[in-house]
Design an enzyme around this catalytic site. Structure first.
Site, short mmCIF file in Angstrom:
data_model
loop_
_atom_site.label_atom_id
_atom_site.label_comp_id
_atom_site.label_asym_id
_atom_site.label_seq_id
_atom_site.Cartn_x
_atom_site.Cartn_y
_atom_site.Cartn_z
N GLY A 29 0.86 -1.18 0.00
CA GLY A 29 0.00 0.00 0.00
C GLY A 29 0.89 1.22 0.00
CD GLU A 30 2.55 5.90 -0.15
OE1 GLU A 30 2.71 5.45 -1.29
OE2 GLU A 30 3.48 6.34 0.53
CB SER A 31 4.92 2.86 4.18
OG SER A 31 5.73 3.80 3.53
CB CYS A 61 5.45 -3.86 -0.79
SG CYS A 61 6.01 -2.69 -2.02
NE ARG A 90 7.74 5.70 1.42
CZ ARG A 90 7.14 6.82 1.00
NH1 ARG A 90 7.60 7.98 1.33
NH2 ARG A 90 6.07 6.75 0.25
CB ILE A 118 3.93 -2.70 -7.18
CG1 ILE A 118 3.50 -3.96 -7.92
CG2 ILE A 118 3.07 -1.50 -7.58
CD1 ILE A 118 2.10 -4.42 -7.60
NE ARG A 119 4.07 4.16 -5.93
CZ ARG A 119 3.98 4.80 -4.77
NH1 ARG A 119 4.94 5.64 -4.41
NH2 ARG A 119 2.96 4.62 -3.99
CG HIS A 154 2.97 -6.57 -3.88
ND1 HIS A 154 2.05 -6.16 -2.96
CD2 HIS A 154 3.68 -5.47 -4.22
CE1 HIS A 154 2.19 -4.87 -2.74
NE2 HIS A 154 3.18 -4.43 -3.49
CD GLU A 156 0.21 -9.13 -1.99
OE1 GLU A 156 1.33 -9.63 -1.75
OE2 GLU A 156 0.04 -7.92 -2.21
N1 GLN Z 1 6.04 2.97 -2.34
C1 GLN Z 1 5.13 2.52 -1.33
C2 GLN Z 1 5.47 3.14 0.03
O1 GLN Z 1 6.40 3.83 0.17
C3 GLN Z 1 5.12 1.00 -1.23
C4 GLN Z 1 4.54 0.41 -2.48
C5 GLN Z 1 3.86 -0.91 -2.29
O2 GLN Z 1 3.51 -1.32 -1.19
N2 GLN Z 1 3.60 -1.56 -3.41
O3 GLN Z 1 4.77 2.91 0.98
#
Ligand code: GLN
Length: 171
Positions: A29-31, A61, A90, A118-119, A154, A156
């Site tokens: 997600g987005e930390s 992630c 990050r 993913i990112r 990921h 999952e």
């Molecule tokens: N870039 C996201 C973050 O800094 C992490 C990306 C992800 O969980 N796929 O939280």
């Protein structure tokens, strides 16, 4: 994924939910947002307590970022658990368009695991007590220390449940 392996699962949104579980997955997600929501929902500290009491946790992630010892390029007010002795940068693999898939050799698995990044964050330091389970090029992408396991990808998102299975062995 965990249900397909026979585990009972609940989504943890409150302290009461947390009391029901033996183990926790901190997903992607987005930390920065996750850190904010953990604070506003008053779940940050109860989860920290459980981690201290050796509850198994698997961070993928953004979840890995939340479990690390230090974060580069985070927000100044971003909170994290320091539960595994790794430092994280990050978004080190680049922006969304630089997301990629690759096959990884994983300790304990007989054939490669197809992983999606993913990112993704990068592990930039690994402590001596951290067990490295997989590398991509020169970077650690799957690791474990005690009851804490982390992946920068990921697991999952495929139909391959072998990494979740490794985690459930700890539970
Ligand atoms: N870039 C996201 C973050 O800094 C992490 C990306 C992800 O969980 N796929 O939280």
């Amino acid at each position: 994924m965990l249900q397909s392996l026979g585990a009972d699962t609940v989504q943890v949104r409150t302290r009461q939910d947390l009391n029901l579980v033996d183990a926790l997955v901190m997903p992607g997600g987005e930390s920065t947002t996750m850190s904010h929501l953990l604070s506003t929902s008053q779940l940050f500290d109860p989860i920290a307590e459980r981690i201290k009491d050796a509850m198994p946790v698997f961070g993928t992630c953004a979840g890995m970022i939340l479990l690390a010892k230090s974060i580069a390029d985070g927000r100044l007010d971003q909170r994290f658990y320091g539960a595994i002795d790794i430092d994280i940068q990050r978004n080190a693999y680049g922006r969304q368009v630089e997301s990629f898939e690759t096959d990884l050799d994983v300790e304990g698995l007989e054939s490669p695991f197809h992983a999606m990044f993913i990112r993704a964050p990068q592990v930039v330091r690994v402590g001596a007590d951290v067990e490295v389970l997989s590398m991509h090029e020169d970077k650690v992408v799957l690791a474990r220390q005690g009851s804490v396991m982390v992946a920068s990808f990921h697991p999952e998102l495929t139909s391959d449940s072998r990494i979740h299975s490794l985690f459930l062995q700890e539970v």
